[in-house]
Design a protein around this motif. Structure first.
Motif, short mmCIF file in Angstrom:
data_model
loop_
_atom_site.label_atom_id
_atom_site.label_comp_id
_atom_site.label_asym_id
_atom_site.label_seq_id
_atom_site.Cartn_x
_atom_site.Cartn_y
_atom_site.Cartn_z
N ASN A 2 18.11 -21.17 94.98
CA ASN A 2 17.60 -21.28 93.62
C ASN A 2 18.77 -21.37 92.62
N GLU A 3 18.41 -21.58 91.36
CA GLU A 3 19.44 -21.80 90.34
C GLU A 3 20.34 -20.58 90.16
N HIS A 4 19.77 -19.37 90.20
CA HIS A 4 20.57 -18.17 90.02
C HIS A 4 21.58 -18.00 91.15
N TRP A 6 22.79 -20.38 93.02
CA TRP A 6 23.79 -21.45 92.88
C TRP A 6 24.82 -21.08 91.83
N LEU A 7 24.35 -20.54 90.72
CA LEU A 7 25.24 -20.15 89.63
C LEU A 7 26.16 -19.02 90.08
N GLN A 10 28.87 -20.48 92.25
CA GLN A 10 29.88 -21.17 91.45
C GLN A 10 30.81 -20.17 90.75
N SER A 44 25.09 -15.75 82.76
CA SER A 44 23.72 -15.58 83.25
C SER A 44 22.69 -15.66 82.13
N ASP A 47 22.42 -21.26 78.71
CA ASP A 47 21.79 -22.47 79.22
C ASP A 47 22.86 -23.30 79.93
N VAL A 48 22.83 -23.25 81.25
CA VAL A 48 23.88 -23.90 82.04
C VAL A 48 23.88 -25.41 81.85
N ASP A 49 22.73 -25.98 81.54
CA ASP A 49 22.65 -27.42 81.37
C ASP A 49 23.50 -27.90 80.21
#
Length: 294
Positions: A2-4, A6-7, A10, A44, A47-49
């Protein structure tokens, strides 16, 4: 994934770099870890986008957090002088491995950390980010709230202090270094005879109030035997040779955090005078420069 997750992955890939930046900014592993953790919390919640360059964004966040921490450190009296000892305690959070911090301090260079600790927050930020991590002055200006020209000037001023432009590697400096090196080596070993060999029979000692508390030493004339006995008992665990206002002296700096400076009057091959400086305001006024490893 999921996005969390993945973040988080990274972020972990960049953690070592972020910690390196923070440690050189702060000179404390526990504070560096706090700064990196603050960067994760900010990430966290963001907005990572909207983040085009994650590495650059995180470096900027860590640098700003460190700058705030440095400014806060400068504006407060972190500890009462009455609570200090000749060998100051190293305060760190429980999560920091002492051996890891010692290794990290050695890898950066204790002498460099000592000099960095004398810079203003803005000077330290500009020097560390530009000279150690190759950020542009435009990037540094955005972080510090200065113009690129001002950021360049800050880095240049810091660089002069770190490199010791006033240092002339002449015979006088070399002679001072030999005497101070011999004195410090004997102090580390508790070598009474070695200390006597480099002390004048009567040594004039001057100390400020803070230095008197830290060293339990009073201003006055000391016999070489009395001073050698005192130094031999005290040791020199955190002492390092450095250039102090253009002359060779000794700094006491646990893991690079400056606590005390010794300045020497050298006549021939003997130490005839010792000045102990520990008052924070007086320490801030000293010009310290890096010398080679002692």
């Amino acid at each position: 994934m999921n996005e969390h997750d993945w973040l988080a992955q990274q972020f972990e890939e960049k953690r070592a770099h972020l910690r390196a930046v923070a440690y050189r900014m702060l000179g404390s592993l526990s504070e560096a870890e706090d700064a990196v953790q603050e960067a994760w919390l900010k990430l966290s919640r963001s907005d990572v986008d909207e983040i085009e360059n994650l590495g650059g964004w995180l470096t900027t966040v860590v640098a700003r957090v460190c700058l705030d921490m440095l400014r806060s450190r400068k504006s407060r009296n972190e500890e009462s002088i009455e609570t200090q000892t000749t060998e100051p305690a190293i305060h760190r959070s429980a999560k920091v491995n002492p051996e890891t911090e010692v290794m990290l301090a050695d890898s950066v260079g204790l002498a460099l950390l000592v000099v960095l600790d004398t810079l203003s927050p803005a000077e330290r930020l500009a020097f560390v980010l530009h000279d150690m991590f190759d950020l542009s002055f435009d990037e540094i200006a955005a972080i510090s709230g200065r113009t690129p020209v001002a950021a360049r000037q800050l880095a240049s001023r810091a660089r002069r202090r770190v490199q010791g432009k006033e240092v002339a590697h002449d015979a006088d400096i070399s002679r001072q270094r030999e005497v101070v090196d011999a004195f410090l080596a004997a102090a580390r070993k508790g070598d009474f005879n070695g200390l006597l060999a480099v002390l004048d029979p009567e040594v004039v000692v001057h100390t400020d109030d803070a230095g008197a508390v830290l060293t339990n030493t009073q201003t006055g004339t000391w016999s070489a035997e009395s001073l050698a006995e005192k130094v031999a008992r005290g040791g020199a665990r955190f002492a390092r040779v450095a250039l102090v206002n253009g002359s060779v002296g000794v700094v006491v700096a646990p893991l690079g955090r400056l606590r005390m400076v010794f300045r020497y009057t050298i006549v021939g091959s003997k130490i005839a005078g010792v000045e102990v400086v520990a008052d924070p305001q007086r320490l801030a006024e000293l010009e310290l420069s890096v010398l080679g490893n002692d």
